[in-house]
Design an enzyme around this catalytic site. Sequence first.
Site, PDB file in Angstrom:
ATOM      1  N   ASP A   4       0.792  -1.238   0.000  1.00  0.00           N
ATOM      2  CA  ASP A   4       0.000   0.000   0.000  1.00  0.00           C
ATOM      3  C   ASP A   4       0.829   1.295   0.000  1.00  0.00           C
ATOM      4  OD1 ASP A   4      -1.259  -2.237   1.006  1.00  0.00           O
ATOM      5  OD2 ASP A   4      -2.269  -1.193   2.625  1.00  0.00           O
TER       6      ASP A   4
HETATM    7  N1  DQQ Z   1      -2.468  -3.612   4.005  1.00  0.00           N
HETATM    8  C1  DQQ Z   1      -3.897  -3.678   3.904  1.00  0.00           C
HETATM    9  C2  DQQ Z   1      -4.348  -2.691   4.926  1.00  0.00           C
HETATM   10  C3  DQQ Z   1      -3.370  -2.850   6.021  1.00  0.00           C
HETATM   11  C4  DQQ Z   1      -2.085  -3.065   5.293  1.00  0.00           C
HETATM   12  C5  DQQ Z   1      -4.394  -3.391   2.519  1.00  0.00           C
HETATM   13  C6  DQQ Z   1      -1.150  -4.002   5.985  1.00  0.00           C
HETATM   14  O1  DQQ Z   1      -5.670  -2.907   5.362  1.00  0.00           O
HETATM   15  O2  DQQ Z   1      -3.298  -1.727   6.877  1.00  0.00           O
HETATM   16  O3  DQQ Z   1      -3.588  -3.926   1.520  1.00  0.00           O
HETATM   17  O4  DQQ Z   1       0.069  -4.109   5.294  1.00  0.00           O
END
Ligand code: DQQ
Length: 518
Positions: free
Chosen positions: A6
Amino acid sequence: MNGTTDPNGPMYYKGIYHLFYQYNPKGAVWGNIVWAHSISIDMMNWIPLEPAIYPSKSFDINGTWSGSATILPGSKPVILYTGIDGAGRQVQNVAFPKDLSDPYLREWTKPDYNPIIFPCGVNASAFRDPTTAWLGPDGIWRVTVGSKREKRGMAYLFRSKDFVRWTKAKHPLHSSKDTGMWECPDFFPVSPEGRLGLDTSARGKGLKHVLKVSLDLTRFEYYTVGKYDYAKDTYVPDNTSPDNSTGLRFDYGNFYASKTFFDPVKHRRILWGWSNESDRAQNETIKGWAGIQTIPRVLWLDSNQRQVVEWPIEELESLRTKQAYIHDKLVKSANYFEVEGIQTSQANVEVTFDVSSLERAENFDPAWTDPQKLCGLKDAEVKGGVGPFGLLVLASAKMEEKTAVFFRVFKAQNKHVVLMCQDPKRSSLVPRVYEPTFAGFVDVDIAKTKRISLRSLIDNSVVESFGAGGKTCITSRVYPTLAIGPNAHLFVFNNGLEDIKVSELKAWEIRTPLMNGD
Ligand code: DQQ
């Protein structure tokens, strides 16, 4: 060896664009997550810095997960992020720059009063990814956090006067049944006309809002356009698109956990998204990295006010080198031609197709509500009436390998339906685990315009395509074995009965920007 997922906390500060991202410093798989940090003056050339936020305190010892940046009055950036605490609970924390005079914002402080938001009455394993906060007319800050209540996706709302003490609002900002966990919500205002972006706290009559959520259930995102009631603190979608997993997407391809920010320099809202690998995990370990951030895109509300439009930021143009140019070239039924003179393994192609007659468009079956299924049924090799026409990118000389990006026009009752597809089924001689055809409908009146544009950004294992000026966008990951480097070819094809004209095609080689500390 490392893996990125992300995009987190994008922002502009003192002449520098900052991007943080979920990152595993120890491997090309998800785990050991820190907030990696890169800086840039043009969002094309990047310098990596040391991770900004990493597990170190009881309130984030088991993970520093996604979050967002907010610029407080006096140009003071602050980050809200999800920490996984000692008991495995998802809590929301705040972090401040250690030294505001450092434009690189290298070091961040996590006050001991964290967590600032605790999962009270909320599922502690489904409570994460705080948005950028916005200021209400009452001088109080608001933020939403993604969650779920049983199968209902939730965007919980919290308010604070000082950014330290937060209280949960009685009602969530929004929720929607059967959508499951809402990851990485994003909520921001858009201007009803023009392309200029707005600060997240902007208010004004006639403004619309966009709420985007990433669905853990499907690993796709969807968004709605709607109205935010500042007094009631509720968001109500306009009802012009489904408020569920069948809704509109920023990108109909491999694109997740996206996040926007307001760029105060060029007054634009910029979208970042993560594109996962579609390859076998062992290949990621061999190549030593996994996951990419897509090219940043400017995002604005379409003049029809029903959807957003996206376009790669203009800074990309600084990477263009050699150009190929073609105009007024007929592509006869069941024909193709090659775009020659440039290398196309890293390229930017912009083409406009003239569709002179729609007479022979195939009939549209109203049961075809799922564009992805329809493209699976009618791929680039399935002959049509008007289309399929488009590009074959990352193609080998004899076309054993190719990724098709194309349109197909259908005749429905009283209108025409335009479908845009990106089909990687023949992208590689080595079979991959996951090679879905991605697709979206394009909301254009083609009977009126008689033309449609396509822009594709090609970068070795990535194809990002923008149909009709960015109304429908699709990103795919592909792994050709022959069509690499100078052996990658670019073709224009037409597999419909109707001839198509390329009124103009411009293609540029794109040079490699600075990355990874080059
Ligand atoms: N990745 C998810 C999120 C979380 C993060 C989405 C954890 O919900 O915070 O890809 O790496």
